[in-house]
Design a protein around this motif. Structure first.
Motif, PDB file in Angstrom:
ATOM      1  N   ALA A  42       1.347   6.510  -0.464  1.00  0.00           N
ATOM      2  CA  ALA A  42       1.183   5.261   0.557  1.00  0.00           C
ATOM      3  C   ALA A  42       2.297   4.382   0.048  1.00  0.00           C
ATOM      4  CB  ALA A  42      -0.195   4.628   0.742  1.00  0.00           C
ATOM      5  N   ASN A  43       2.676   3.238   1.080  1.00  0.00           N
ATOM      6  CA  ASN A  43       3.394   2.392   0.515  1.00  0.00           C
ATOM      7  C   ASN A  43       2.431   1.344   0.264  1.00  0.00           C
ATOM      8  OD1 ASN A  43       2.274   2.258   3.378  1.00  0.00           O
ATOM      9  ND2 ASN A  43       3.128   0.161   3.671  1.00  0.00           N
ATOM     10  N   HIS A  44       2.754   0.193  -0.716  1.00  0.00           N
ATOM     11  CA  HIS A  44       1.946  -0.526  -1.384  1.00  0.00           C
ATOM     12  C   HIS A  44       2.323  -1.985  -1.012  1.00  0.00           C
ATOM     13  CE1 HIS A  44      -0.781  -1.745  -4.016  1.00  0.00           C
ATOM     14  NE2 HIS A  44      -0.322  -1.724  -5.273  1.00  0.00           N
ATOM     15  N   GLN A  45       1.392  -2.700  -0.191  1.00  0.00           N
ATOM     16  CA  GLN A  45       1.494  -3.939   0.495  1.00  0.00           C
ATOM     17  C   GLN A  45       0.747  -4.897  -0.189  1.00  0.00           C
ATOM     18  OE1 GLN A  45       0.754  -3.904   4.600  1.00  0.00           O
ATOM     19  NE2 GLN A  45       3.055  -3.380   4.921  1.00  0.00           N
ATOM     20  N   SER A  46      -0.496  -4.409  -0.656  1.00  0.00           N
ATOM     21  CA  SER A  46      -1.512  -5.634  -1.107  1.00  0.00           C
ATOM     22  C   SER A  46      -2.688  -4.909  -2.342  1.00  0.00           C
ATOM     23  CB  SER A  46      -2.187  -6.273  -0.009  1.00  0.00           C
ATOM     24  OG  SER A  46      -3.292  -6.836  -0.268  1.00  0.00           O
ATOM     25  N   PHE A  47      -3.122  -5.827  -2.915  1.00  0.00           N
ATOM     26  CA  PHE A  47      -4.445  -5.537  -3.646  1.00  0.00           C
ATOM     27  C   PHE A  47      -5.462  -4.835  -2.547  1.00  0.00           C
ATOM     28  CE2 PHE A  47      -3.682  -8.758  -7.038  1.00  0.00           C
ATOM     29  CZ  PHE A  47      -3.186  -7.809  -8.064  1.00  0.00           C
ATOM     30  N   LEU A  48      -5.405  -5.031  -1.356  1.00  0.00           N
ATOM     31  CA  LEU A  48      -6.435  -4.562  -0.443  1.00  0.00           C
ATOM     32  C   LEU A  48      -6.205  -2.897  -0.071  1.00  0.00           C
ATOM     33  CD1 LEU A  48      -6.437  -7.255   2.421  1.00  0.00           C
ATOM     34  CD2 LEU A  48      -8.392  -6.889   0.799  1.00  0.00           C
ATOM     35  N   ASP A 120       8.257  -8.470  -0.038  1.00  0.00           N
ATOM     36  CA  ASP A 120       8.619  -8.886   1.223  1.00  0.00           C
ATOM     37  C   ASP A 120       8.126  -8.112   2.473  1.00  0.00           C
ATOM     38  OD1 ASP A 120       9.720  -6.529   1.040  1.00  0.00           O
ATOM     39  OD2 ASP A 120      11.679  -7.240   0.838  1.00  0.00           O
ATOM     40  N   GLY A 121       7.212  -7.398   2.357  1.00  0.00           N
ATOM     41  CA  GLY A 121       6.455  -6.553   3.449  1.00  0.00           C
ATOM     42  C   GLY A 121       7.108  -5.308   3.517  1.00  0.00           C
ATOM     43  N   GLU A 122       8.549  -4.920   3.130  1.00  0.00           N
ATOM     44  CA  GLU A 122       9.305  -3.808   3.331  1.00  0.00           C
ATOM     45  C   GLU A 122       8.712  -2.710   2.547  1.00  0.00           C
ATOM     46  OE1 GLU A 122      11.465  -3.698   6.021  1.00  0.00           O
ATOM     47  OE2 GLU A 122      10.824  -5.923   6.508  1.00  0.00           O
ATOM     48  N   ILE A 123       8.980  -1.552   2.938  1.00  0.00           N
ATOM     49  CA  ILE A 123       8.828  -0.247   2.142  1.00  0.00           C
ATOM     50  C   ILE A 123      10.139  -0.142   1.261  1.00  0.00           C
ATOM     51  CG2 ILE A 123       8.535   2.033   1.983  1.00  0.00           C
ATOM     52  CD1 ILE A 123       7.016   1.896   4.799  1.00  0.00           C
ATOM     53  N   HIS A 124       9.892  -0.108  -0.196  1.00  0.00           N
ATOM     54  CA  HIS A 124      10.803   0.044  -1.046  1.00  0.00           C
ATOM     55  C   HIS A 124      11.117   1.358  -1.536  1.00  0.00           C
ATOM     56  CE1 HIS A 124      11.964  -4.120  -1.302  1.00  0.00           C
ATOM     57  NE2 HIS A 124      10.868  -4.373  -0.777  1.00  0.00           N
TER      58      HIS A 124
END
Length: 205
Positions: A42-48, A120-124
């Protein structure tokens, strides 16, 4: 459910909070692989992200967590929540071997190929370790895409904001056979890019 009491307690609390405060949704839930080995990416946005993805499944899943979190009370709690310590600042062969061992044992493991949270919220782009895992563990890959977690708890935030969070589930992909034929850094890079493309392709609305 195949969970320790500690995992079950966190699972129950996060599931309730997700529904109450984050308008939690799962798109294409029927595609989730609930039995047998699977590498969840999965992409990683947050500790959540780990708990929000974890509550999508009916049973416990394993996941990577940075080793600096394993201190104080969390030194005991995190292993009981199926967390695997990983060093984000250096190649961590032990963590990778643990993931491979778990997959071969028929477990489900969550990995964030980007390695760290998005700034920045983007998928890297993915780190190369994901391709190495695929070359050693014959397990299907389940791509997931999380949206809204960055808006809820971005890097540097001290407290969450209650924004809707959505998990989009993709069809399992069998990269393992292709990975076993790969040789060289460029080939592994290409496979890692394909994994991230599978995540990016998932809808979030």
């Amino acid at each position: 459910m195949n969970m320790s009491f500690t995992y079950w307690l966190g699972y129950t609390l996060f599931k309730s909070a997700a529904r109450a405060f984050f308008s939690y949704r799962i798109l294409n839930r029927e595609k989730l692989v609930e039995e047998g080995p699977v590498l969840i990416v999965a992409n990683h946005q947050s500790f959540l992200d780990p708990p929000m993805i974890g509550i999508a499944y009916e049973d416990a899943i394993h996941y990577l967590a940075r080793k600096t979190l394993f201190c104080g009370l969390f030194r005991r709690v995190l292993p009981r929540c199926c967390a695997i310590p990983v060093d984000q600042n250096a190649p961590d062969g032990h963590a990778v071997k643990t993931v491979i061992r778990l997959l071969k044992a028929g477990e489900r493991v969550l990995v964030f190929p980007e390695g760290s949270r998005t700034p920045d919220g983007e998928i890297h782009d993915a780190m190369p370790g994901i391709a190495f895992i695929l070359s050693k563990a014959p397990a299907p890959v389940q791509p997931l895409r999380i949206a809204g977690a960055y808006e809820s708890l971005p890097v540097g935030a001290r407290r969450p904001r209650f924004r809707p969070i959505t998990i989009s589930v993709g069809d399992p992909v069998f990269f393992a056979f292709e990975a076993r034929k790969l040789h060289g850094r460029e080939s592994l890079r290409k496979l890692a890019d394909e994994v991230m493309d599978a995540i990016r392709a998932l809808p979030v609305e």
